[in-house]
Design a protein around this motif. Structure first.
Motif: not given
Length: 589
Positions: A199-204
């Protein structure tokens, strides 16, 4: 009402003692008081009379299926222009059609983003809700026509709704690939060399932050003279961009989901949870491309076609939703439906329930600037189509202010949407079809559309339902949706008079665009031979790689540059037409 009738109105009204005295306007009242009474009388007529609710619109025509034995010709219902008094029932039903027509397009980008970044169900459902709410609010801004200063406006004053842009998907996917590659986003490599992303919410958040600062480019473009924008972005450029957006989305998302999933399960990595699609924990996991998955997607696709053949005008406007509903019902009965996202979704939600760490990703600035240029090009075409079906002028100073106000609202919408945790917006072309079929161009219907979008977003469980739609069902529907985008690009290109110059420009642009589409990894190793580049140089390399690896960006840049560089000979078009004109050959013989 003329000024002469205003002075005579009290005498006429006193001559009718049967009138309710509460609504009689006397000569001593101020103009503001008269305006209030008029509004009260209008409200009473609108809400408490049959005429106010239904008018003379043919609702039976709107809901009658196109069956063979009902083929008798019927009169079309009246056309409700921009400022015409609109019956409440028609405003509500037409607004619902607008909302349902754009619903699939609004939920698709957040679903794809959440899937690519492997976000948890609660965050994924919130992204869908935020998209619906944000688009409802910002569509109100786009439909307004606020005078700013001199001859500049904000908004089009038409039913010009906005939604999350498909143009961002290809660029964002390239950005996500770069972030996973450089270690910003977590990934695990197994002993066999299989890479599994985490998971990588920081990319969004990086996509949101970058789009926020790049939105100022489109706002600046809105203040350029329309003739300059048309010179830089003629149909040969805009049509190529829209065509490549649709084509790239079909390959990257539509058909991939139709086969079972566009994520890691497409490669079927052994000894991982993605060995089967969507994961091994799904209710009925199967290998990617299984006939069961293909059949589910095909069922949804056929449902769209049958609705177009036999459906009523109302059903034709929401054929995409019909396809989703039919596919989801069959998938649920067959055991493919996973209800975990519905359980985890809140009953009521709103913006900022979940937040993302917004930051700027420097290598993405150049690609995102190109995205906003494409959004401006798309807005100009869609606003022109909206004006045409709304039966207002498509030439002259008023139309040019609609274009200017629409592009400005588009840019401002990109800025505000980032604050709403929503990716950049674009005007939606399919709603022009709703206007044409329902014959209702009144902004009252557009405001009801915004109401329904916000309502759908606030109902959090509804977002959970959308998220639970199996990938093959979503793929069968979105493949058709993305193909419609590509068809829109072909429609724009049909306006081009294809001389040798235009054919050359299109061929050069498609060389890069189609090449990227068929061999997506061709430019990913372009700078591998550079040893130990600095941080700034690495960012520049990543920017160039993202642009070259995104089909519509590379094709659009080539088309725009060549259009400006290649001279247009005066007699070229006439000579080209004469060379292929059968009449000219006959005369010559």
């Amino acid at each position: 009402m003329s000024s002469g009738s205003i002075t005579e109105e009290p005498k006429a009204m006193r001559a009718l003692p049967a009138l309710n005295s509460a609504y009689v306007v006397n000569e001593t009242e101020k103009p503001s008081q008269r305006s209030i009474w008029r509004k009260l009388r209008g409200f009473k007529r609108k809400v408490f009379t049959r005429e106010g609710w239904f008018g003379d619109y043919d609702y039976a025509w709107l809901c009658t299926p196109a069956l063979p034995f009902l083929g008798a010709k019927r009169h079309l219902p009246p056309f409700y222009a921009l400022e015409t008094d609109l019956p409440l029932a028609l405003a509500i039903s037409s607004g619902l059609q607008h909302a349902l027509a754009m619903l699939a397009g609004l939920i698709t980008p957040p679903i794809i983003f959440a899937s690519v970044l492997h976000l948890d169900p609660a965050t994924s459902a919130y992204m869908i809700s935020a998209s619906l709410i944000g688009c409802g609010i910002l569509s109100l801004v786009q439909m307004s026509r606020l005078h700013l200063f001199r001859g500049y406006y904000l908004g089009t004053g038409l039913i010009t709704v906005v939604g999350t842009s498909f143009a961002t998907l290809s660029t964002a996917n390239a950005i996500f690939d770069a972030l996973y590659k450089d270690g910003t986003c977590p990934s695990v490599t197994s002993e066999t060399g299989v890479v599994t992303r985490g998971p990588c919410p920081d990319a969004y958040g990086k996509v949101l932050g970058t789009s926020l600062i790049c939105s100022f480019l489109e706002m600046f473009m809105s203040f350029l003279p329309p003739r300059v924008l048309k010179r830089i972005f003629p149909p040969i450029v805009t049509g190529t961009v829209i065509l490549m957006i649709g084509a790239s989305l079909i390959g990257a998302s539509g058909m991939a989901n139709w086969g079972g999933g566009s994520g890691d399960c497409k490669n079927a990595p052994a000894d991982t949870i993605f060995e089967l699609c969507p994961t091994i924990f799904a209710p009925r996991p199967l290998p990617w491309g299984s006939p069961e998955f293909i059949g589910l997607g095909f069922l949804s696709f056929v449902a769209i076609i049958l609705t177009e053949i036999f459906g009523s005008p109302f059903m034709k406007n929401i054929s995409i939703i019909v396809g989703l509903a039919v596919g989801s019902i069959v998938a649920g009965a067959a055991g493919y439906f996973d209800g975990s996202s519905i359980k985890s979704a809140p009953a009521i939600t709103f913006l900022w329930v979940h937040r993302f760490k917004i930051s700027v990703y420097p290598p993405a600035i150049l690609p995102m600037l190109a995205v906003y240029i494409s959004l401006a090009m798309e807005a100009i075409g869609d606003i022109t189509a909206s004006a045409e079906v709304s039966r207002v002028a498509i030439q002259g100073p008023e139309f040019e202010t609609r274009i200017q106000g629409g592009v400005l609202a588009d840019g401002l919408g990109g800025f505000l949407s980032a604050l709403f945790t929503v990716t950049p917006l674009s005007t939606f072309a399919q709603n022009n079809g709703v206007i044409a079929i329902t014959r209702c161009a009144n902004r009252g219907a557009g405001r009801w559309c915004c109401f329904f979008l916000i309502l759908f977003g606030v109902l959090g469980k509804l977002s959970g339902v959308f998220l639970a739609i199996p990938n093959p069902v979503l793929g069968g529907v979105t493949t058709f949706l993305f193909a419609s985008v590509a068809a829109s690009g072909l429609r724009v290109l049909s306006y081009v008079e294809f001389t040798r110059r235009e054919r050359f420009i299109l061929a050069a642009a498609l060389s890069f665009g189609v090449g990227d589409l068929l061999v997506p990894s061709v430019f990913t190793h372009l700078f591998d031979g550079v040893d130990n580049p600095s941080v700034g140089l690495r960012g520049l390399f990543d920017s160039i790689t993202i642009v070259l690896s995104t089909p519509f960006l590379s094709a659009g840049i080539i088309a725009a540059v060549l259009n400006l560089l290649l001279p247009q000979e005066i007699d070229e078009a006439a000579e080209e037409k004469e060379s292929v004109d059968p009449g000219a050959i006959t005369k010559a013989s």
